[in-house]
Design a protein around this motif. Structure first.
Motif, PDB file in Angstrom:
ATOM      1  N   GLU A  69      10.997  -2.134   4.339  1.00  0.00           N
ATOM      2  CA  GLU A  69       9.917  -1.938   5.057  1.00  0.00           C
ATOM      3  C   GLU A  69       8.736  -1.406   3.785  1.00  0.00           C
ATOM      4  O   GLU A  69       7.425  -2.074   4.107  1.00  0.00           O
ATOM      5  N   PHE A  70       8.977  -0.505   2.932  1.00  0.00           N
ATOM      6  CA  PHE A  70       7.797  -0.337   2.029  1.00  0.00           C
ATOM      7  C   PHE A  70       7.333  -1.465   1.159  1.00  0.00           C
ATOM      8  O   PHE A  70       6.352  -1.617   0.932  1.00  0.00           O
ATOM      9  N   VAL A 129       3.133  -5.402  -0.214  1.00  0.00           N
ATOM     10  CA  VAL A 129       2.841  -6.651  -0.532  1.00  0.00           C
ATOM     11  C   VAL A 129       1.619  -6.948   0.328  1.00  0.00           C
ATOM     12  O   VAL A 129       0.938  -7.678  -0.164  1.00  0.00           O
ATOM     13  N   THR A 130       1.436  -6.606   1.504  1.00  0.00           N
ATOM     14  CA  THR A 130       0.346  -6.626   2.451  1.00  0.00           C
ATOM     15  C   THR A 130      -1.082  -6.096   1.767  1.00  0.00           C
ATOM     16  O   THR A 130      -1.865  -6.961   1.843  1.00  0.00           O
ATOM     17  N   VAL A 148      -6.595   2.098   3.871  1.00  0.00           N
ATOM     18  CA  VAL A 148      -5.724   1.069   5.024  1.00  0.00           C
ATOM     19  C   VAL A 148      -4.099   1.228   4.687  1.00  0.00           C
ATOM     20  O   VAL A 148      -3.596   1.452   5.530  1.00  0.00           O
ATOM     21  N   ALA A 149      -3.968   0.942   3.352  1.00  0.00           N
ATOM     22  CA  ALA A 149      -2.734   0.994   2.842  1.00  0.00           C
ATOM     23  C   ALA A 149      -2.066   2.462   2.938  1.00  0.00           C
ATOM     24  O   ALA A 149      -0.763   2.640   3.553  1.00  0.00           O
ATOM     25  N   THR A 150      -2.854   3.545   2.978  1.00  0.00           N
ATOM     26  CA  THR A 150      -2.171   4.686   3.083  1.00  0.00           C
ATOM     27  C   THR A 150      -2.054   5.298   4.575  1.00  0.00           C
ATOM     28  O   THR A 150      -1.124   5.856   4.922  1.00  0.00           O
ATOM     29  N   ARG A 151      -2.980   4.683   5.346  1.00  0.00           N
ATOM     30  CA  ARG A 151      -2.734   4.634   6.718  1.00  0.00           C
ATOM     31  C   ARG A 151      -1.582   3.940   7.491  1.00  0.00           C
ATOM     32  O   ARG A 151      -0.744   4.482   8.256  1.00  0.00           O
ATOM     33  N   VAL A 152      -1.434   2.964   6.572  1.00  0.00           N
ATOM     34  CA  VAL A 152      -0.127   2.163   7.296  1.00  0.00           C
ATOM     35  C   VAL A 152       1.286   2.877   6.957  1.00  0.00           C
ATOM     36  O   VAL A 152       2.150   2.987   7.605  1.00  0.00           O
ATOM     37  N   LEU A 153       0.930   3.437   5.675  1.00  0.00           N
ATOM     38  CA  LEU A 153       2.320   4.035   5.282  1.00  0.00           C
ATOM     39  C   LEU A 153       2.554   5.300   5.972  1.00  0.00           C
ATOM     40  O   LEU A 153       3.853   5.578   6.564  1.00  0.00           O
ATOM     41  N   GLU A 201       8.886   6.649  -4.187  1.00  0.00           N
ATOM     42  CA  GLU A 201       8.450   6.590  -5.350  1.00  0.00           C
ATOM     43  C   GLU A 201       8.107   5.272  -5.996  1.00  0.00           C
ATOM     44  O   GLU A 201       7.202   4.629  -6.472  1.00  0.00           O
ATOM     45  N   ASP A 202       9.245   4.484  -5.877  1.00  0.00           N
ATOM     46  CA  ASP A 202       9.446   3.190  -6.572  1.00  0.00           C
ATOM     47  C   ASP A 202       8.407   2.327  -5.866  1.00  0.00           C
ATOM     48  O   ASP A 202       7.466   1.603  -6.162  1.00  0.00           O
ATOM     49  N   ALA A 203       8.109   2.505  -4.393  1.00  0.00           N
ATOM     50  CA  ALA A 203       6.808   1.569  -3.895  1.00  0.00           C
ATOM     51  C   ALA A 203       5.685   1.897  -4.153  1.00  0.00           C
ATOM     52  O   ALA A 203       4.832   1.225  -4.457  1.00  0.00           O
ATOM     53  N   ALA A 204       5.303   3.359  -4.296  1.00  0.00           N
ATOM     54  CA  ALA A 204       4.152   3.685  -4.714  1.00  0.00           C
ATOM     55  C   ALA A 204       3.767   3.147  -6.135  1.00  0.00           C
ATOM     56  O   ALA A 204       2.659   2.691  -6.457  1.00  0.00           O
ATOM     57  N   ARG A 205       4.689   3.413  -7.082  1.00  0.00           N
ATOM     58  CA  ARG A 205       4.680   3.195  -8.318  1.00  0.00           C
ATOM     59  C   ARG A 205       4.228   1.784  -8.655  1.00  0.00           C
ATOM     60  O   ARG A 205       3.545   1.289  -9.392  1.00  0.00           O
ATOM     61  N   THR A 206       5.039   0.839  -7.900  1.00  0.00           N
ATOM     62  CA  THR A 206       5.059  -0.528  -8.175  1.00  0.00           C
ATOM     63  C   THR A 206       3.729  -1.034  -7.561  1.00  0.00           C
ATOM     64  O   THR A 206       2.894  -1.722  -7.991  1.00  0.00           O
ATOM     65  N   ALA A 207       3.098  -0.466  -6.432  1.00  0.00           N
ATOM     66  CA  ALA A 207       1.624  -0.893  -6.165  1.00  0.00           C
ATOM     67  C   ALA A 207       0.647  -0.508  -7.266  1.00  0.00           C
ATOM     68  O   ALA A 207      -0.334  -1.197  -7.475  1.00  0.00           O
TER      69      ALA A 207
END
Length: 207
Positions: free
Chosen positions: A62-63, A68-69, A85-90, A118-124
């Protein structure tokens, strides 16, 4: 993906969310997860090594879809900007699975779930810095290890903020978004002003 594997995956997704809502995922047994999903243990071990790892994998999927979006976070730290917007979706994702996350707190998020966030945030963040090197502070050479430090530091902070938000008695998304955006370094989104040498400034004034 093989159709049978996909069907089993979807069954496990529903089962692990169902059980993790009722009790901490660390207390869920493989057998009861298999019974809830209607599959065998052999099938389970083709997907995960434990219920904790399965939940982490499902959340990671899901992350990944969220990051990716919002692949490019350029703009500003305003709520209506891509990062806002990304933070709101999270936060909405966390709120949709509030019981799951609350039961993963001991008192902090259990390690596999925290690592997934953390992996999702780090990758972004790494993608953002790679796409916009002009935002990086000029004081440090942007070597790979430096970018990794920037992204790791930011990811850990975002997850720490999420932990605090999850632990709060009430969850207001607008408040959470505003607070998280306020903690983000301004240089993530602001292109530095060009600087000139003092002698150049003097020449400019004379002209």
């Amino acid at each position: 993906m093989d159709p049978r594997y996909r069907r089993s995956r979807e069954r496990f997704r529903g089962a692990v969310y169902q059980l993790a809502t009722l009790k901490p995922i660390t207390e869920v047994q493989v057998q009861e997860l298999c019974e809830a999903a209607g599959v065998t243990k052999d099938t389970f071990y083709r997907h995960a090594t434990s219920p904790v790892d399965l939940l982490a994998d499902v959340l990671a999927e899901e992350f990944d879809a969220i990051t990716v979006t919002y692949d490019d976070l350029a703009g500003s730290s305003a709520p209506e900007a891509p990062i806002g917007v990304a933070t709101r979706v999270l936060l909405q994702h966390v709120l949709d699975h509030e019981a799951v996350y609350r039961k993963c707190m001991q008192p902090h998020l259990i390690a596999p779930i925290r690592a997934t966030l953390e992996d999702a945030a780090r990758t972004a963040l790494e993608r953002h810095f790679a796409a916009h090197p002009e935002v990086l502070p000029p004081t440090v050479e942007p070597a790979p290890v430096v970018l990794a430090i920037y992204a790791g530091y930011g990811a850990a902070g975002i997850v720490g903020a999420l932990e605090a938000w999850i632990s709060a008695p009430e969850h207001d998304i607008a408040t959470g978004v505003a607070a998280i955006l306020a903690t983000m370094p301004a240089w993530w989104f602001t292109k530095p002003e060009p600087t000139t040498h003092p002698q150049q400034d003097a020449l400019s004034e004379q002209v």
